[in-house]
Structures are given as structure tokens and as C-alpha cells.
Design a protein around this motif. Structure first.
Motif, PDB file in Angstrom:
ATOM      1  N   SER A  29       0.820  -1.209   0.000  1.00  0.00           N
ATOM      2  CA  SER A  29       0.000   0.000   0.000  1.00  0.00           C
ATOM      3  C   SER A  29       0.855   1.262   0.000  1.00  0.00           C
ATOM      4  O   SER A  29       1.991   1.248   0.478  1.00  0.00           O
ATOM      5  N   PRO A  30       0.300   2.378  -0.504  1.00  0.00           N
ATOM      6  CA  PRO A  30       1.024   3.653  -0.439  1.00  0.00           C
ATOM      7  C   PRO A  30       1.235   4.079   1.017  1.00  0.00           C
ATOM      8  O   PRO A  30       0.337   3.925   1.854  1.00  0.00           O
ATOM      9  N   ASN A  40      -3.690   4.663   1.598  1.00  0.00           N
ATOM     10  CA  ASN A  40      -4.739   4.146   0.710  1.00  0.00           C
ATOM     11  C   ASN A  40      -4.887   2.655   0.978  1.00  0.00           C
ATOM     12  O   ASN A  40      -3.924   1.895   0.892  1.00  0.00           O
ATOM     13  N   ARG A  43      -6.022  -1.986  -1.848  1.00  0.00           N
ATOM     14  CA  ARG A  43      -5.598  -3.381  -2.012  1.00  0.00           C
ATOM     15  C   ARG A  43      -5.939  -4.226  -0.783  1.00  0.00           C
ATOM     16  O   ARG A  43      -6.255  -5.409  -0.916  1.00  0.00           O
ATOM     17  N   GLY A 395      -2.125   2.845 -11.663  1.00  0.00           N
ATOM     18  CA  GLY A 395      -2.196   3.760 -10.527  1.00  0.00           C
ATOM     19  C   GLY A 395      -2.828   5.095 -10.835  1.00  0.00           C
ATOM     20  O   GLY A 395      -3.786   5.518 -10.171  1.00  0.00           O
ATOM     21  N   ASP A 396      -2.321   5.813 -11.846  1.00  0.00           N
ATOM     22  CA  ASP A 396      -2.870   7.120 -12.191  1.00  0.00           C
ATOM     23  C   ASP A 396      -4.302   7.005 -12.684  1.00  0.00           C
ATOM     24  O   ASP A 396      -5.131   7.887 -12.439  1.00  0.00           O
ATOM     25  N   THR A 399      -6.498   6.554  -9.635  1.00  0.00           N
ATOM     26  CA  THR A 399      -6.508   7.800  -8.868  1.00  0.00           C
ATOM     27  C   THR A 399      -7.417   8.828  -9.526  1.00  0.00           C
ATOM     28  O   THR A 399      -8.228   9.490  -8.856  1.00  0.00           O
ATOM     29  N   THR A 415      -6.302  -3.966  -9.776  1.00  0.00           N
ATOM     30  CA  THR A 415      -5.313  -3.486  -8.810  1.00  0.00           C
ATOM     31  C   THR A 415      -3.899  -3.532  -9.385  1.00  0.00           C
ATOM     32  O   THR A 415      -3.015  -2.825  -8.921  1.00  0.00           O
ATOM     33  N   GLY A 417      -1.141  -2.796 -11.943  1.00  0.00           N
ATOM     34  CA  GLY A 417      -0.714  -2.023 -13.098  1.00  0.00           C
ATOM     35  C   GLY A 417       0.269  -2.775 -13.964  1.00  0.00           C
ATOM     36  O   GLY A 417       0.017  -3.054 -15.138  1.00  0.00           O
TER      37      GLY A 417
END
Length: 449
Positions: A29-30, A40, A43, A395-396, A399, A415, A417
Motif C-alpha cells: 500500500s502507499p 490508501n 488493495r 495507478g494514475d 486515482t 489493482t 498495473g
């Protein structure tokens, strides 16, 4: 959408009561760089359905997972907070022990009772689980059965369940070696994600439209030739830097600012491939017909490239970007192009509205900064509202979709990328190969009765 039959046994078919399961999700996770807290939980949330299914059917679950790596060392932290979040989201207590597979971890697994779960220490604490090991010490899945992780944990378990499609491109012991020894199944998320991508590739509703943008254009170029050659994609709508590169391949001169921007990032190396793709599949491409630019540049303010700032950032305290738009053939040649224009937005909406399937990877522009969010916001809203089956990933992309739309409106949100791009580019995914080998063996677990 009706998905293809997969050669992976689903976790729902396992007889789980009283059985010990090695469960490999992806909960990486971030992390906030200052507080080291998770920012975030997407996941982790995706892991809950499989975890709850196993616990509610009486399994004893030992989770093995990673957080961070040598390539992002600042995110390499213990998994204690992950356990707290999983406990809260699942409604089941998930304990944590800061040992990956040593004596303490083994004792914790042995001590589990039915309907109990423990997360073992961060897999990336082991040399054999870091990216550098994978690239330097190239082991087969069979050879990985002799790694410390597998030798320590496999004898304690009845089953191995993988739910980590986001890491499917990783050739690591936790991802591909337990399948060589234990009866194996795929978790709910793995099955759904893999089914969604296979459906888009192999049996899409027509017309199938790909919307590809973003600054990381290697992802788009990895996919495009494969999906066009196979006939998976009927149309590819190119935005962001990908759209600019495709126009240059057609002979459009955007001027020295764009030329420098691409050269500084080695993105001009994609121009020959873009020419080849247009020669072979030109009728399948929909390129931007106009772009947005900063009208303030040339009015006493330097361009963002000249000033060393990002598109969308102010070049001085008293100079804010002012959005202007022009057709491709009429753009000023001393500007960056941080968004597509209104005509392109409407053109893309037409294709999206008629699509049977839509796959999305990469935003249309610098959506993080105003006034350059129009393209991504309106195109994403059109995709979210489309009648066709929609798959988004990266990801982008996620987001931006979270910022401008409701994620529940998409058919599937991937999930993974890197794994997603590799799969759509036709490249091997070590996890999927390992899961399919396990399916074909006679080490299959008994069906749930």
C-alpha cells in the motif's frame, strides 16, 4: 460479462474446515513518507472477501505478503498496520508477528485455531523475495521450493491460496513455488481480475475500445501491437503523451518545446514504433484533433519547459496558467500541451458511447493541476456512464477515476498495473503459469462437499 473458463481452481471449491492455508494476497500500500502510515487501503480492502470466505469456513489462515522493496526502500515497513486494518475491515481478528518464516512464525502458524488468522513478517525482509534477487539469481519454480520461505512454511499447510494478481509478474518464491508442493487455489480477487482481463482480450463485446494516455507511454506501446494484431481492440483512442507521439509519427511538428520535452525523457524513441503501428493499423486509431495550452506563455511568462516547472504549475507568483485550445495544425510551437481540447473530448465520447467493451489505462492530461483536468474528468465520466463493459487499471488511472467518478460504476477496477500491462501485451506472467501448472497436476485438493 461471461468470462472464459480458467485453468485455476477457485478457493470456493476447497474443503477448508480445520485446514491450514498459506494465503498470499497483495496488500502492498502507499505509505506517507513522514508518518509511515498507510494512506490508501484499496488493495487491503480487495483482500477481505477471500480472507472472510476462508475464515468463515473454518480455515486457519497464515498470510504472507510484502510491503515496499529495495527499489522503494522508504515503503519497506512491518505489516502491523496492515493487520489492524484487515481486522477492522473483515470483522475477524488478524494478529501480526514480526517474523517471516523463522521459529516464531512457524510457532504462530502451528498455534492457529479454526477461524483464526495471522500475518507473518514482511516478505521483503528475505533476500530471496526482493526484486534484486529475482533479476540476479534466476531460479525456476522447482528450484525455489528449496528457499527458506517455502521449506519453512509449506510443511505446515494443507493448501496454498493466491490472491495477488497485482504481483503476477513477479517470479518470487511466495508467488510461484508453493504451487509445486501444495494443493493450490486462486482467491476471489485473482479469479475476478484475471477473468476480466481475459474477457477483454479474448471475447470482448464489440466494438472494443481502448483509451490509452498518461505520461508512461511504454505501457501503451507494450499493449497496442498485441491487441491490434489479435483483433482484441477495434479502436484505440490515444490521449496524453501517447497521442502527441502518434501525431509526430504522422509528420506533425509541434515545435521545439515538445521536441525537448520528449527527448529529455527518451520518449522520442517510441516514434519509429508509432509510425509502424500507423502504417499497419492506421484505421483503428483515433488521435486527438485539438489540444489545450497555456495562453499566458508569450505574455511575459516563460513556458513551463523553459522555467523548469511542470505543465499546469504557475511560472511566477503573478502568472497563472490560462487555458486555451487550438486544432492540431494551428497550435503555437513554443508550448507544452497538458490536456486534450474540447473537440477531442466530444470525439472520444462518441466512441465510448457506442462501445461494447472499454479498457482504460492512463489519464488524458495533467489532471492533477488546473486548468488541465477537463479532458480526464469528462472522458472518465463518459466511461463511468457508458453502457459497455468497462475495465480500468493502473495507478494514475484509478486515482483519476476516484477523483472524478464513482469506482462502483466500472465493470472492473484492476489493482495490478504492471501485471495488467504485461498480460495485455501478451507477455508471460509467472504467477498464472504456476497456477495453471498446479491445476493440471494431480495434487488437487478435494472438492468442497
Amino acid at each position: 460479462m461471461q468470462g472464459p473458463r480458467l485453468k485455476i481452481r477457485p478457493v470456493t471449491e476447497l474443503e477448508l474446515h480445520g485446514k491450514t492455508v498459506i494465503f498470499r494476497p497483495d496488500i502492498n500500500s502507499p505509505i506517507d513518507p513522514t508518518t509511515k502510515r498507510i494512506v490508501n487501503t484499496n488493495r487491503i480492502e480487495k483482500t477481505v472477501p477471500t480472507l472472510n470466505l476462508m475464515l468463515e469456513r473454518g480455515a486457519k489462515v497464515a498470510l504472507i505478503a510484502h510491503q515496499g522493496d529495495t527499489l522503494d526502500y522508504q515503503n519497506l515497513i512491518p505489516l502491523a498496520e496492515h493487520a489492524e486494518i484487515l481486522s477492522r475491515l473483515s470483522g475477524h481478528r488478524v494478529s501480526y508477528i514480526d517474523d517471516v518464516c523463522g521459529p516464531a512464525a512457524q510457532a504462530a502458524v502451528k498455534a492457529l485455531s479454526p477461524e483464526e488468522a495471522v500475518i507473518l513478517g514482511n516478505l521483503r525482509y528475505l533476500a530471496e523475495e526482493i526484486s534484486t534477487f529475482e533479476t540476479v539469481v534466476k531460479l525456476t519454480a522447482e528450484e525455489m521450493t528449496q528457499t527458506w520461505l517455502v521449506r519453512s512454511l509449506a510443511p505446515l499447510a494443507d493448501y496454498y491460496v493466491n490472491d495477488a494478481f497485482a504481483a503476477a509478474h513477479r517470479n518470487a518464491p511466495s508467488m510461484v513455488a508453493f504451487q509445486e508442493i501444495l494443493p493450490t487455489a486462486g482467491g476471489i480477487q485473482l479469479m475476478e481480475e484475471y477473468t476480466a482481463l481475459k474477457s477483454v482480450m479474448e471475447n470482448p463485446r464489440r466494438p472494443c475500445v481502448y483509451v490509452l494516455g498518461g505520461a508512461k507511454i511504454s505501457d501503451a506501446f507494450d499493449m497496442m501491437r498485441k491487441v491490434l494484431t489479435d483483433g482484441s481492440a477495434d479502436y484505440i483512442l490515444t490521449a496524453g503523451v501517447t497521442g502527441i507521439v502518434m501525431h509526430i509519427a504522422r509528420g506533425v511538428d509541434f515545435g521545439p518545446t515538445i521536441t525537448k520535452f520528449l527527448a529529455d525523457r527518451a520518449l522520442d524513441t517510441f516514434i519509429p514504433e508509432a509510425k509502424s503501428l500507423l502504417e499497419e493499423f492506421g484505421s483503428h486509431y483515433v488521435l486527438p484533433v485539438d489540444f489545450a495550452y497555456d495562453a499566458n506563455v508569450g505574455q511575459g511568462a516563460p513556458s513551463s519547459a523553459q522555467a523548469g516547472t511542470k505543465p499546469g504549475q504557475s511560472t511566477s507568483h503573478d502568472s497563472k496558467p490560462v487555458r486555451a485550445e487550438a486544432p492540431v495544425g494551428s497550435l503555437p510551437k513554443d508550448r507544452l500541451l497538458p490536456d486534450v481540447g474540447r473537440q477531442t473530448i466530444e470525439l472520444f465520447k462518441e466512441y465510448i458511447g457506442k462501445a461494447g467493451s472499454i479498457f482504460v489505462n492512463g489519464p488524458a492530461g495533467m489532471y492533477e493541476h488546473e486548468p488541465w483536468s477537463d479532458g480526464t474528468r469528462e472522458i472518465w465520466q463518459a466511461i463511468a456512464d457508458a453502457a459497455g463493459y468497462t475495465v480500468i487499471g493502473g495507478g494514475d488511472t484509478i486515482t483519476a477515476a476516484t477523483r472524478f467518478t464513482d469506482l462502483s460504476k466500472y465493470g472492473y477496477v484492476c489493482t495490478g498495473g504492471g501485471a495488467m500491462v504485461r498480460f495485455l501485451a501478451g507477455k508471460r506472467l509467472p504467477l498464472i503459469e504456476a497456477m495453471e501448472r498446479a491445476f493440471e497436476r494431480n495434487l488437487q485438493a478435494p472438492l468442497r462437499r
